[in-house]
Motif scaffolding. Structure first.
Motif, mmCIF file in Angstrom:
data_model
loop_
_atom_site.group_PDB
_atom_site.id
_atom_site.type_symbol
_atom_site.label_atom_id
_atom_site.label_comp_id
_atom_site.label_asym_id
_atom_site.label_seq_id
_atom_site.Cartn_x
_atom_site.Cartn_y
_atom_site.Cartn_z
ATOM 1 N N UNK A 108 0.834 -1.209 0.000
ATOM 2 C CA UNK A 108 0.000 0.000 0.000
ATOM 3 C C UNK A 108 0.869 1.261 0.000
ATOM 4 N N UNK A 109 1.865 1.310 0.867
ATOM 5 C CA UNK A 109 2.747 2.481 0.934
ATOM 6 C C UNK A 109 3.494 2.694 -0.377
ATOM 7 N N UNK A 110 3.891 1.609 -1.033
ATOM 8 C CA UNK A 110 4.569 1.733 -2.320
ATOM 9 C C UNK A 110 3.652 2.339 -3.383
ATOM 10 N N UNK A 111 2.393 1.931 -3.384
ATOM 11 C CA UNK A 111 1.446 2.453 -4.367
ATOM 12 C C UNK A 111 1.163 3.933 -4.134
ATOM 13 N N UNK A 112 1.092 4.340 -2.881
ATOM 14 C CA UNK A 112 0.906 5.758 -2.578
ATOM 15 C C UNK A 112 2.146 6.548 -2.989
ATOM 16 N N UNK A 113 3.327 6.028 -2.674
ATOM 17 C CA UNK A 113 4.569 6.726 -3.004
ATOM 18 C C UNK A 113 4.740 6.891 -4.514
ATOM 19 N N UNK A 114 4.189 5.969 -5.291
ATOM 20 C CA UNK A 114 4.314 6.037 -6.743
ATOM 21 C C UNK A 114 3.628 7.259 -7.343
ATOM 22 N N UNK A 115 2.707 7.880 -6.591
ATOM 23 C CA UNK A 115 2.017 9.079 -7.074
ATOM 24 C C UNK A 115 2.880 10.337 -6.958
ATOM 25 N N UNK A 116 3.964 10.246 -6.204
ATOM 26 C CA UNK A 116 4.808 11.409 -6.014
ATOM 27 C C UNK A 116 4.404 12.217 -4.792
ATOM 28 N N UNK A 117 5.200 13.212 -4.471
ATOM 29 C CA UNK A 117 4.975 14.016 -3.269
ATOM 30 C C UNK A 117 3.635 14.742 -3.325
ATOM 31 N N UNK A 118 2.946 14.752 -2.185
ATOM 32 C CA UNK A 118 1.702 15.513 -1.997
ATOM 33 C C UNK A 118 0.543 15.032 -2.865
ATOM 34 N N UNK A 119 0.601 13.814 -3.348
ATOM 35 C CA UNK A 119 -0.529 13.278 -4.103
ATOM 36 C C UNK A 119 -0.941 11.924 -3.521
ATOM 37 N N UNK A 120 -2.228 11.639 -3.656
ATOM 38 C CA UNK A 120 -2.773 10.390 -3.103
ATOM 39 C C UNK A 120 -3.645 9.723 -4.165
ATOM 40 N N UNK A 121 -3.473 8.407 -4.366
ATOM 41 C CA UNK A 121 -4.271 7.704 -5.380
ATOM 42 C C UNK A 121 -5.649 7.311 -4.861
ATOM 43 N N UNK A 122 -6.662 7.505 -5.679
ATOM 44 C CA UNK A 122 -7.980 6.978 -5.362
ATOM 45 C C UNK A 122 -8.049 5.508 -5.718
ATOM 46 N N UNK A 123 -9.178 4.906 -5.441
ATOM 47 C CA UNK A 123 -9.332 3.466 -5.667
ATOM 48 C C UNK A 123 -9.087 3.049 -7.115
ATOM 49 N N UNK A 124 -9.617 3.773 -8.119
ATOM 50 C CA UNK A 124 -9.361 3.319 -9.495
ATOM 51 C C UNK A 124 -7.891 3.405 -9.882
ATOM 52 N N UNK A 125 -7.173 4.367 -9.321
ATOM 53 C CA UNK A 125 -5.743 4.490 -9.607
ATOM 54 C C UNK A 125 -4.964 3.328 -8.989
ATOM 55 N N UNK A 126 -5.294 2.974 -7.760
ATOM 56 C CA UNK A 126 -4.646 1.832 -7.112
ATOM 57 C C UNK A 126 -4.940 0.557 -7.892
ATOM 58 N N UNK A 127 -6.204 0.369 -8.266
ATOM 59 C CA UNK A 127 -6.568 -0.823 -9.027
ATOM 60 C C UNK A 127 -5.813 -0.874 -10.350
ATOM 61 N N UNK A 128 -5.737 0.262 -11.046
ATOM 62 C CA UNK A 128 -5.062 0.292 -12.344
ATOM 63 C C UNK A 128 -3.597 -0.108 -12.232
ATOM 64 N N UNK A 129 -2.946 0.307 -11.159
ATOM 65 C CA UNK A 129 -1.534 -0.043 -10.976
ATOM 66 C C UNK A 129 -1.358 -1.538 -10.689
ATOM 67 N N UNK A 130 -2.391 -2.187 -10.185
ATOM 68 C CA UNK A 130 -2.304 -3.604 -9.846
ATOM 69 C C UNK A 130 -2.767 -4.511 -10.981
ATOM 70 N N UNK A 131 -3.644 -4.020 -11.852
ATOM 71 C CA UNK A 131 -4.214 -4.882 -12.882
ATOM 72 C C UNK A 131 -3.155 -5.352 -13.876
ATOM 73 N N UNK A 132 -3.317 -6.594 -14.326
ATOM 74 C CA UNK A 132 -2.421 -7.170 -15.314
ATOM 75 C C UNK A 132 -2.828 -6.735 -16.722
#
Length: 282
Positions: free
Chosen positions: A80-104
């Motif tokens: 989870x922390x890695x996925x948040x960090x991937x957005x860069x400083x001061x940004x937070x991913x919503x659910x569709x963004x997290x899902x998109x990063x995980x989908x094959x």
């Protein structure tokens, strides 16, 4: 209650929702067949924590802001922390963004957002991702058209703003009744706020008798749930959850309850099976 995503991005309730979301997707991906992720209330998909809305509440500081010191303590929390960090400083991913990063590559997503401004942000965010399909429409109504998905496997996330407060549960229940008829083997995750715990009893009674084969109720409380004027916790009702998901979630929930508790309070994590494999209601 008006739980608009931009005002609460990265708070304790988002932390719970997104840790559970990651666990669900990863469990489904244990099988090689493609899956479909469906999000009924997708929001903008990405949020600026330095923006006006987030600064107005400052809730991220007491949520994701408290968790970086726990890196290395628990694998699911680290992902989870890695996925948040991937957005860069001061940004937070919503659910569709997290899902998109995980989908094959052969997975797909159908994400719905009714507000035109938010839907436009979603389209811009995913304009180069052919796996993600954005729908500017009511997510509850969209389920009738989207289910069952072509992939036959997957997850529906229902994460409404609860503008109707208690009345929102009637819409959730009606939507799930239809969804479970059209796609009985689908996995469904429903996020809900907790103010007074007693207000949730009618919803839990419905979950015990709904058409899902199994129901797991997951809750994170940052303070006791008896003060109706504030958000005291959040929960996720999981219908047809993957095998042993409770064992995956239990250690991270225990950490979150301790780390995210309100000042001077004891946090609480709960994992309760409301309906088991043999159809027994608990």
């Amino acid at each position: 209650m008006n739980y608009r995503h931009a005002y609460h991005a990265g708070n304790f309730a988002d932390v719970l929702k997104h840790c559970v979301l990651i666990a669900l997707i990863e469990a489904l991906q244990a099988k090689p067949k493609p899956l479909c992720y469906i999000d009924t209330h997708a929001g903008a998909g990405r949020y600026d924590l330095s923006g006006e809305a987030a600064r107005k509440t400052s809730e991220a500081a007491a949520g994701i802001g408290r968790l970086r010191a726990l890196r290395g303590r628990q694998p699911l929390l680290d992902r989870y922390l890695d996925l948040v960090a991937a957005e860069g400083a001061n940004h937070y991913p919503g659910s569709p963004r997290i899902a998109a990063r995980l989908l094959r590559a052969d997975d797909a997503a159908q994400v719905c957002e009714l507000l035109p401004e938010e839907a436009a942000k979603l389209r811009a965010l995913f304009r180069d991702d052919r796996r993600i399909h954005v729908h500017e429409r009511d997510g509850y109504a969209a389920l009738k058209a989207l289910l069952p998905p072509a992939q036959k496997r997957g997850l529906v996330l229902i994460d409404p703003p609860f503008e109707e407060q208690i009345g929102e549960y009637a819409r959730i229940q009606a939507s799930l009744d239809t969804a479970l008829t059209r796609w009985p083997n689908g996995v469904y995750a429903v996020w809900y706020p907790i103010k007074q715990g007693r207000d949730l009893q009618p919803f839990r009674r419905w979950l015990r008798r709904c058409a899902a084969k199994t129901v797991l109720d997951v809750e994170l409380l940052i303070r006791p749930d008896h003060v109706p004027e504030r958000l005291n916790g959040a929960g996720m009702a999981l219908l047809n959850p993957p095998w042993r998901l409770d064992a995956t979630l239990e250690p991270v929930l225990r950490l979150l309850a301790k780390q995210l508790a309100a000042e001077g309070e004891d946090g609480t994590a709960r994992l309760n099976w409301l309906k088991t494999e043999d159809g027994t209601s608990v």
